[in-house]
Design an enzyme around this catalytic site. Structure first.
Site, PDB file in Angstrom:
ATOM      1  N   LYS A 158       0.758  -1.297   0.162  1.00  0.00           N
ATOM      2  CA  LYS A 158       0.080   0.011   0.112  1.00  0.00           C
ATOM      3  C   LYS A 158       0.806   1.094   0.026  1.00  0.00           C
ATOM      4  O   LYS A 158       1.664   1.346   0.730  1.00  0.00           O
ATOM      5  CB  LYS A 158      -0.897   0.008   1.107  1.00  0.00           C
ATOM      6  CG  LYS A 158      -1.818  -1.160   1.256  1.00  0.00           C
ATOM      7  CD  LYS A 158      -2.751  -1.065   2.624  1.00  0.00           C
ATOM      8  CE  LYS A 158      -3.816  -0.094   2.494  1.00  0.00           C
ATOM      9  NZ  LYS A 158      -4.764  -0.038   3.677  1.00  0.00           N
ATOM     10  N   ARG A 291     -12.086  14.844   8.454  1.00  0.00           N
ATOM     11  CA  ARG A 291     -12.984  15.880   7.749  1.00  0.00           C
ATOM     12  C   ARG A 291     -14.390  15.366   7.772  1.00  0.00           C
ATOM     13  O   ARG A 291     -14.330  14.033   8.457  1.00  0.00           O
ATOM     14  CB  ARG A 291     -12.650  15.901   6.173  1.00  0.00           C
ATOM     15  CG  ARG A 291     -12.584  14.334   5.701  1.00  0.00           C
ATOM     16  CD  ARG A 291     -12.388  14.509   4.115  1.00  0.00           C
ATOM     17  NE  ARG A 291     -11.959  13.295   3.619  1.00  0.00           N
ATOM     18  CZ  ARG A 291     -12.690  12.271   3.130  1.00  0.00           C
ATOM     19  NH1 ARG A 291     -14.036  12.231   3.662  1.00  0.00           N
ATOM     20  NH2 ARG A 291     -12.316  11.435   2.607  1.00  0.00           N
TER      21      ARG A 291
END
Length: 445
Positions: A158, A291
């Protein structure tokens, strides 16, 4: 409380933030590109400022233009929505440096959680469970081989700075590791300008479950339960549920207690979401989004709390007016992300909307900036509407969703509405029997 907020975003999320501000008696400033001059968030805002041409890099990612718009309109705070600059630590710093309030976490926390390796290190120190894998970035293929031999194949390479599935490659054996290593680093460099990668054990049948949190500046941290986001195609979420069909209250409470205690130690503030893989009754942290999430409405529906208003209150310095025991989870909610794409090929389908009809009735919510005659531009994300339903239980929510999908009309462009209608009728979905790999197989059928 602020008297004027600039919304540094577009589309349905800009409209969502505008509505929260209006209910709080706060004036709004919309920013827009030339392609969005007639967009609904521009039409409804108290003021609007054009910040550049259609390309996002010249408008919605144009920090100087956004700060100038805030200055000339007298805005006191900036809400970034999601996407664009919402997780840009430098932008958060510049907002604060210009005497404005950034409605979100601190730049330091955005920076830490934006680097997946740093985020995992932080979460490990706070006692949050992780997927087995490397402790940090891997410098060589030989290091990757050593870690893979420890955690056992299959493994996942990743990108440290990754997202959206880019820079992620699976290796099912040692023979496949070198190619996965090479491709993941190449993709990471091209997409993020950083070829740092790490390795994790690849889970073959996990659920993607995330936990919504909120923290104020006074040491109070709460969670609003889990969302199941396992219905994904190419790592892009299609449908989300709150709560998860596979979790019980005890598992949710245990995870929530660990996470909120950890974030309290970290000194986190404002809204955030921690994402986990869940398999064999075990949670493993993968990343944190600093967020508001696209799927926040399902949490609002089951908790009865407006998360955007809470973000604004926290940013203004107010303390949370409730504790964890005051938060109640009622019923079940499901959200369908409706995008301007061909439901079979997923090719983008921008263009003029000739007809638009939003469904209604008890427990139905539509977050969308569409209207008849509006032209969906080709320059931005294809999400055009979020259809959300809420009911006393999951079975009734599915029935309500089926009815709402049949009522909804978006004509003139292709959308994924037919795909959602097919998913809702599938027996495995109705039983809640799916993993993050289910939708890929469903679409292939």
């Amino acid at each position: 409380m602020f008297s004027k907020i600039l919304i540094a975003n577009r589309g349905e999320i800009a409209l969502r933030v505008h509505r929260a501000c209006q209910e709080m008696g706060i004036r709004t400033v919309a920013v827009h590109s030339t392609a969005d001059a007639t967009a609904m968030h521009v039409r409804l805002a108290d003021e609007s400022v054009c910040i550049g041409p259609p390309a996002a890099r010249d408008s919605y990612l144009n920090v100087a233009a956004i700060l100038s718009a805030a200055t000339i309109t007298g805005a006191e705070a900036i809400h970034p929505g999601y996407g664009f600059l919402s997780e840009n630590a430098r932008f958060a710093e510049m907002v604060e440096a210009h005497g404005l309030t950034f409605i979100g976490p601190t730049a330091d926390h955005i920076r830490i959680m934006g680097d997946k390796i740093a985020a995992k290190t932080a979460m490990r120190s706070l006692g949050v469970p992780l997927v087995p894998g490397s402790d940090g970035a891997l410098a060589t293929l030989e290091e990757a081989r050593a870690v893979a031999d420890t955690v056992k194949y299959p493994v996942l390479i990743k990108a440290a700075a990754g997202g959206g599935g880019r820079g992620m490659k699976v290796a099912h054996s040692e023979d496949e590791l070198e190619e996965a290593w090479r491709v993941a680093r190449t993709e990471a460099k091209a997409a993020f300008g950083d070829d740092s990668v790490y390795l994790e054990k690849y889970l073959d049948r996990p659920r993607h479950i995330e936990l919504q949190v909120l923290a104020d500046n006074h040491g109070n941290v709460v969670h609003f339960g889990e969302r199941d986001c396992s219905l994904q195609r190419r790592h892009q979420k299609l449908l989300e549920e709150a709560g998860s069909p596979v979790l019980d209250a005890a598992a949710r409470d245990a995870l929530g207690a660990t996470v909120t205690a950890g974030l309290r130690k970290l000194g986190y503030r404002n809204a955030g979401t921690l994402e986990f893989l869940w398999q064999d009754d075990q949670f493993a942290f993968i990343e944190m989004n600093t967020r508001l999430q696209v799927e926040h409405p399902v949490t609002e529906m089951v908790c009865g709390i407006d998360l955007v208003k809470e973000q604004i209150r926290v940013a203004a310095g107010q303390a949370l007016g409730y504790a964890q025991q005051d938060i109640r989870f009622t019923g079940h909610a499901i959200e369908c992300r409706i995008t301007a794409e061909d439901p079979e090929t997923f090719a983008p389908s921008p263009g003029r909307v000739t007809q638009y009809h939003a469904p209604g009735g008890l427990g139905v919510r539509v977050d969308s900036a569409l209207y008849a005659g509006y032209t969906v531009p080709p320059h931005y994300d294809s999400l055009v509407a979020k259809l959300v339903v809420h009911a006393p239980n999951r079975a009734e929510a599915i029935g309500r969703l089926r009815r709402a999908l049949s009522e909804m009309v978006i004509a003139g462009i292709k959308t994924t509405l037919p795909l959602h209608q097919r998913v809702v009728e599938d027996p495995e979905f109705q039983a809640g029997d799916y993993t993050i790999h289910w939708l890929e197989r469903f679409v292939a059928r």
